[in-house]
Design an enzyme around this catalytic site. Structure first.
Site, PDB file in Angstrom:
ATOM      1  N   HIS A 154       0.818  -1.213   0.000  1.00 33.54           N
ATOM      2  CA  HIS A 154       0.000   0.000   0.000  1.00 33.54           C
ATOM      3  C   HIS A 154       0.846   1.255   0.000  1.00 33.54           C
ATOM      4  CE1 HIS A 154       0.690   0.658   4.336  1.00 33.54           C
ATOM      5  NE2 HIS A 154       0.493  -0.635   4.499  1.00 33.54           N
ATOM      6  N   CYS A 170       4.139  -4.877   6.383  1.00 29.09           N
ATOM      7  CA  CYS A 170       3.591  -4.542   5.073  1.00 29.09           C
ATOM      8  C   CYS A 170       4.668  -3.960   4.167  1.00 29.09           C
ATOM      9  CB  CYS A 170       2.450  -3.545   5.208  1.00 29.09           C
ATOM     10  SG  CYS A 170       0.935  -4.301   5.841  1.00 29.09           S
TER      11      CYS A 170
END
Length: 194
Positions: A154, A170
């Site tokens: 992201h 992440c």
């Protein structure tokens, strides 16, 4: 995944169970598996070897009847944790490359072979940026991704931290890069984190 099923260690119903494979993802999208091969037809039907969501991205066998249609993808995404770079290939040709932020030493981004499970815009925020991808990778520590543990790809409101070891597992890209990647990266793309 058309019907929830139990992945097995071998292509038969009496093989050791590995994990349950539900119809949906933690992000409430349709669950996908990456098909790696299939068994020969038998009276019990055809079994398909798939990459399973989780740590290290192991594979298992599902009855073909539990899966929907196939979609062919010609891309693969490689995240190099040492160089802090993501590169998307179509065939052998790189078509996208950008610096990334990955997990801190206490919450590392896992290495292994995984795949992109979903493309999400509903998490648009300063934390996740304009776009996010859910992956089948599961971080050994806790991540900030919904349902915990699954690694997302992201954007970020802190582009100054990219490249770096800054996340809870992440993979972060600058917002402009994740938007560009969003135009090129189809769901189902194999993901290698090395």
């Amino acid at each position: 995944v058309a019907r929830a099923a139990v992945a097995r260690a071998a292509p038969r119903r009496d093989a050791a169970p590995l994990q349950r494979v539900p119809r949906g993802t933690p992000e409430r999208t349709r669950n996908l598996v990456l098909v790696l091969g299939s068994s020969h037809p038998t009276r019990a039907g055809v079994w398909v070897r798939v990459r399973l969501p989780g740590v290290r991205g192991r594979s298992g066998w599902l009855p073909r009847a539990t899966l929907g249609g196939y979609t062919l993808v010609r891309t693969r995404l490689v995240v190099d944790r040492r160089r802090l770079r993501a590169t998307l290939y179509r065939g052998r040709r790189p078509i996208f490359s950008a610096p990334v932020g990955i997990g801190r030493p206490g919450a590392p981004t896992p290495a292994g072979r995984f795949y992109v499970r979903d493309k999400l815009t509903r998490y648009r925020s300063s934390t996740y940026g304009p776009l996010a991808f859910g992956t089948s990778a599961r971080a050994p520590g806790v991540t900030d991704w919904p349902a915990g543990g699954f690694v997302g790809i992201h954007g970020t409101d802190r582009p100054d931290l990219v490249p770096g070891r800054v996340s809870h597992g992440c993979i972060r890209l600058r917002n402009a890069d994740v938007v560009r990647l969003g135009r090129l990266l189809p769901v189902g793309t194999p993901l290698r984190i090395r």
